[in-house]
Motif scaffolding. Sequence first.
Motif, short mmCIF file in Angstrom:
data_model
loop_
_atom_site.label_atom_id
_atom_site.label_comp_id
_atom_site.label_asym_id
_atom_site.label_seq_id
_atom_site.Cartn_x
_atom_site.Cartn_y
_atom_site.Cartn_z
N MET A 1 0.84 -1.17 0.00
CA MET A 1 0.00 0.00 0.00
C MET A 1 0.89 1.24 0.00
N ASN A 2 1.09 1.80 -1.14
CA ASN A 2 1.88 3.02 -1.23
C ASN A 2 1.00 4.22 -0.93
N GLY A 3 1.62 5.31 -0.57
CA GLY A 3 0.86 6.51 -0.28
C GLY A 3 0.72 6.72 1.21
N PRO A 4 -0.47 7.16 1.64
CA PRO A 4 -0.66 7.47 3.07
C PRO A 4 -0.54 6.22 3.94
N THR A 5 -0.24 6.45 5.20
CA THR A 5 -0.16 5.35 6.16
C THR A 5 -1.57 4.98 6.60
N TYR A 6 -1.89 3.71 6.50
CA TYR A 6 -3.20 3.22 6.90
C TYR A 6 -3.10 2.54 8.25
N GLN A 7 -4.20 2.56 8.97
CA GLN A 7 -4.31 1.91 10.27
C GLN A 7 -5.13 0.63 10.11
N SER A 27 4.76 -4.63 6.91
CA SER A 27 5.79 -4.55 5.86
C SER A 27 5.41 -3.56 4.78
N ALA A 28 4.10 -3.39 4.57
CA ALA A 28 3.62 -2.45 3.56
C ALA A 28 3.58 -1.01 4.08
N GLY A 29 3.98 -0.83 5.35
CA GLY A 29 4.05 0.52 5.91
C GLY A 29 2.85 0.95 6.73
N ALA A 53 9.72 -1.41 14.49
CA ALA A 53 10.03 0.03 14.58
C ALA A 53 8.78 0.85 14.89
N GLY A 54 7.93 0.31 15.77
CA GLY A 54 6.75 1.05 16.20
C GLY A 54 5.54 0.94 15.29
N LYS A 55 5.63 0.14 14.23
CA LYS A 55 4.50 0.00 13.31
C LYS A 55 3.40 -0.91 13.87
N ILE A 56 3.75 -1.78 14.82
CA ILE A 56 2.78 -2.73 15.36
C ILE A 56 2.63 -2.48 16.85
N SER A 57 1.38 -2.39 17.31
CA SER A 57 1.10 -2.37 18.74
C SER A 57 0.27 -3.61 19.07
N MET A 58 0.55 -4.22 20.21
CA MET A 58 -0.14 -5.44 20.60
C MET A 58 -1.10 -5.12 21.74
N HIS A 59 -2.30 -5.70 21.65
CA HIS A 59 -3.33 -5.48 22.67
C HIS A 59 -3.95 -6.81 23.06
#
Length: 133
Positions: A1-7, A27-29, A53-59
């Motif tokens: 997914m290029n472009g904006p960062t998605y949640q 991996s896709a950002g 690097a902070g892209k994943i948070s675990m709950h």
Amino acid sequence: MNGPTYQVLVTGANRGLGLEFVSQYASAGCQVIACCRDPLKATKLSALVASSAGKISMHALDVSDFSQIERLASELQGQAIDVLINNAGIYPRGSFGSIDYAEWHKAFLINSMAPMKIVECFVDHVAASRLRK
């Protein structure tokens, strides 16, 4: 997914398809909210979180406990979720003639009712996003 960062929010993120969704989206950002029943036992997911690097948070989220779903939705209030993946699920044991109806009840709760509760609780989060998936 290029472009904006998605949640992206993924339930059942500690193994199998859920873990792969987490890995691929990170991996896709994308920023990934990875949910699992017991983070202390989710060793592969913990390793992904540590290397993300902070892209994943675990709950912690047991989808069979609706109060936990409500609590997480409240904790994430105001946070847009572009992609909601209801991946948590179980398959009950037993076969015709020896069905464990308590297991089937639990499977129905987790596989059918919990995804609906998650959608109800996170509808505003998804509606506030760009992708709304």
